[in-house]
Design an enzyme around this catalytic site. Structure first.
Site, mmCIF file in Angstrom:
data_model
loop_
_atom_site.group_PDB
_atom_site.id
_atom_site.type_symbol
_atom_site.label_atom_id
_atom_site.label_comp_id
_atom_site.label_asym_id
_atom_site.label_seq_id
_atom_site.Cartn_x
_atom_site.Cartn_y
_atom_site.Cartn_z
ATOM 1 N N TYR A 14 37.546 -18.631 30.972
ATOM 2 C CA TYR A 14 38.931 -19.093 31.042
ATOM 3 C C TYR A 14 39.038 -20.304 31.962
ATOM 4 C CZ TYR A 14 43.991 -18.923 31.890
ATOM 5 O OH TYR A 14 45.331 -19.237 32.004
ATOM 6 N N LYS A 33 40.281 -24.065 30.661
ATOM 7 C CA LYS A 33 41.444 -24.736 31.224
ATOM 8 C C LYS A 33 41.036 -26.019 31.950
ATOM 9 C CE LYS A 33 44.811 -22.060 29.889
ATOM 10 N NZ LYS A 33 45.836 -22.560 28.941
ATOM 11 N N VAL A 44 46.001 -22.072 15.678
ATOM 12 C CA VAL A 44 45.616 -23.405 16.147
ATOM 13 C C VAL A 44 44.138 -23.514 16.482
ATOM 14 C CG1 VAL A 44 47.885 -24.157 16.959
ATOM 15 C CG2 VAL A 44 46.419 -22.809 18.479
ATOM 16 N N ALA A 49 36.705 -22.447 32.700
ATOM 17 C CA ALA A 49 36.058 -23.600 32.056
ATOM 18 C C ALA A 49 36.945 -24.200 30.975
ATOM 19 C CB ALA A 49 34.717 -23.172 31.467
ATOM 20 N N SER A 91 46.168 -24.414 34.152
ATOM 21 C CA SER A 91 46.177 -23.231 35.008
ATOM 22 C C SER A 91 45.721 -23.594 36.414
ATOM 23 C CB SER A 91 45.249 -22.152 34.455
ATOM 24 O OG SER A 91 45.191 -21.046 35.338
#
Length: 249
Positions: free
Chosen positions: A156, A160, A64, A158, A142
């Site tokens: 991570y 989410k 994806v 940033a 998250s």
């Protein structure tokens, strides 16, 4: 503007669902929950895991993070089923590198999966759902995006955070067209990805989680099912915290 139906039972008969990141712990539990509720589920991931899928589930390989690959798979699903009613976005990866040690390569890798792995399916399916007058999109966010991280690095957090914002935009743009968009934001959940964190500096569930345990994939899957089903017909643009009480927002 479409008529907004009243909320009803959490059943999904005659609906077609696409789940990305379906080989992971939360993704696989979500596939099972949607299938149990009556949906025809197409599970996608880069690789297919071992073991049989539940009845009513088919698998298609898809990266994806690639717009072309995503478009091709979605076109094939639409050709086969005629519609996609539900999109659940579970594909994800994690990084622990602090800002000073992070590299451009690491940032791009995290953003490609966690952000563009959401952007690509949504960009393709949003107009399809709008045209058919119905669609439910649920992205996996998250708790890290809301509190600045648990044991993950800034890339991570940033990514989410961007997912949370994107889904609110989709919710506003889709409301008059029958397209819902929501986020489920888990706290620590015992999955293979989370095991990478627990080898480092994961919080103790007894000290940081009021309900006294880490989450399990089924905890998150049932919350996703709720937001995919008619039970949530008056909910859009929300970030549902599922974290054992770590964040009481």
């Amino acid at each position: 503007m479409v008529d907004v139906p009243l909320s009803g039972p959490a059943r999904l008969e005659r609906q077609v669902a696409l789940v990305t990141g379906a080989a992971g712990g939360i993704g696989r539990a979500t596939v099972a929950a949607l299938a149990e509720a009556g949906a025809r589920v197409v599970a996608t991931d880069i690789t297919e895991p071992q073991g049989a899928w539940p009845q009513g589930v088919s698998f298609r390989r898809c990266d994806v993070s690639s717009a072309a690959a995503t478009d091709s798979v979605i076109d094939a699903i639409l050709e086969e089923h005629g519609r996609i009613d539900i999109l659940v976005l579970c594909a994800g990866t994690i990084s622990h590198a602090p800002l000073s040690d992070s590299t451009e390569e690491e940032w791009r890798a995290i953003l490609d999966v966690n952000l563009f792995g959401v952007v690509n399916p949504v960009r393709k399916l949003f107009p399809v759902m709008a045209q058919q007058g119905y669609g439910k999109i649920v992205a996996l966010g998250s708790i890290a995006a809301k509190i600045g991280g648990v044991a993950s690095g800034p890339s991570y957090v940033a990514a989410k955070s961007a997912v949370h914002g994107l889904m609110k935009w989709v919710a506003k743009a889709g409301a008059a067209k029958g397209v819902y968009a929501n986020v489920v934001a888990p706290g620590p959940v015992e999955t293979p990805m989370w095991s990478k964190v627990t080898q480092r500096a994961a919080p103790s569930p007894h000290g940081s989680v009021p309900l006294g345990r880490y989450g399990q994939p089924e905890d998150i899957a049932q919350s996703i099912l709720f937001l995919c089903s008619p039970a949530s017909n008056w909910i859009t643009g929300t970030v549902l915290d599922v974290n054992g009480g770590m964040l009481m927002d």
